[in-house]
Scaffold this active site. Structure first.
Site, short mmCIF file in Angstrom:
data_model
loop_
_atom_site.label_atom_id
_atom_site.label_comp_id
_atom_site.label_asym_id
_atom_site.label_seq_id
_atom_site.Cartn_x
_atom_site.Cartn_y
_atom_site.Cartn_z
CG ASP A 21 -2.06 0.93 1.14
OD1 ASP A 21 -2.34 1.42 0.02
OD2 ASP A 21 -2.70 1.20 2.17
CD1 TRP A 26 7.29 6.79 -2.06
CD2 TRP A 26 7.09 6.94 -4.28
NE1 TRP A 26 8.55 6.82 -2.58
CE2 TRP A 26 8.47 6.91 -3.95
CE3 TRP A 26 6.72 7.02 -5.61
CZ2 TRP A 26 9.47 6.98 -4.91
CZ3 TRP A 26 7.72 7.08 -6.57
CH2 TRP A 26 9.08 7.06 -6.22
NE ARG A 34 -4.24 6.88 -6.86
CZ ARG A 34 -4.19 6.64 -5.54
NH1 ARG A 34 -3.96 7.64 -4.71
NH2 ARG A 34 -4.36 5.44 -5.07
CG ASN A 69 -7.16 -2.13 -6.33
OD1 ASN A 69 -6.17 -2.84 -6.21
ND2 ASN A 69 -7.52 -1.26 -5.39
#
Length: 243
Positions: A21, A26, A34, A69
């Site tokens: 995750d 990040w 992303r 997802n």
């Protein structure tokens, strides 16, 4: 003392599972899309595999893409599928070269046929590899897995192919994606600071130890894996018993 020296090689988990995750966060911290985080996560995957090989942990499962997802924005899903298409072959070839056996669990038929074929190719290509087994959970959801197994068993009972008295924990596991060939999970690691298991290996991790770290997945390295193992070895696993 070095981290490796703190690890008891006689008290290792047999199966480690990782919820990878934090890729999106990040990337966003760096002002990127992303998917930039997903693109930079392969080093964390390789480090985790290498850690298992170095320690002698025979099974590792990575939560690559959950069934939930698919509910993400279409643009992000399209970018992820593009990334799978562009990077999958190279990444799996690198893993194969480490003598790693690859198994895939989940509804991979939801992906384009070209991605399905790449996955199936490497499942077949690596089936005789002997160092460790890497299980990739792709388009995977544990509730769906359990429901699927229940329907298969119900159908077999209905047609007289299976008796109710023959259904037990062991026989039920045969109808899960992991079957009885993959041992239950001993340790689940989740990165990014979130503290939940998100529909991941619910049956297989009934007695797993849980380890949560604030490190975002693309920053997760071998030292972080070793720290998780050290933490695991400090636990007393009772399995419902009194020790």
């Amino acid at each position: 003392m070095k981290l490796l020296e703190q690890i008891d090689l006689n008290s290792l988990p047999n199966h480690v599972a990782i919820i990878m995750d934090g890729n999106g966060r990040w990337a966003e911290k760096r002002g990127k899309l992303r998917t930039f985080g997903h693109e930079n996560s392969i080093n964390s995957v390789i480090d985790s595999i290498n850690s298992c090989k170095e320690l002698g942990i025979p099974y590792i499962t990575l939560y690559v893409f959950s069934s939930e997802n698919w509910n993400r924005p279409k643009k992000e899903i399209d970018n992820l599928i593009r990334l799978f298409h562009e990077k999958l072959k190279h990444s799996l070839e690198e893993i194969h070269n480490k003598n790693v056996k690859i198994i895939v669990i989940g509804e991979i038929k939801k992906f384009p046929i070209i991605i399905q074929n790449k996955l199936l190719f490497f499942i077949k290509k690596t089936k005789n590899n002997t160092s460790i087994t890497l299980v990739l959970a792709i388009s995977y959801g544990s509730r769906e897995e359990i429901l699927r197994a229940t329907k298969i068993i119900a159908k077999k009972v209905y047609f007289g192919e299976l008796s109710l008295k023959d259904i037990n924990f062991s026989s039920f596991q045969n109808y899960l994606y992991t079957t009885n060939k993959i041992p239950d999970v001993d340790l689940i690691i989740r990165t990014s600071g979130e503290q939940r298991i998100s529909n991941f290996l619910l049956w297989q991790s009934a007695y797993a130890e849980l380890y949560f770290t604030n490190i975002l997945w693309p920053d997760f390295r071998k030292k972080d894996f070793f720290e998780a193992i050290i933490n695991y070895q400090k636990r007393k696993r009772r399995f419902g018993k009194v020790l």
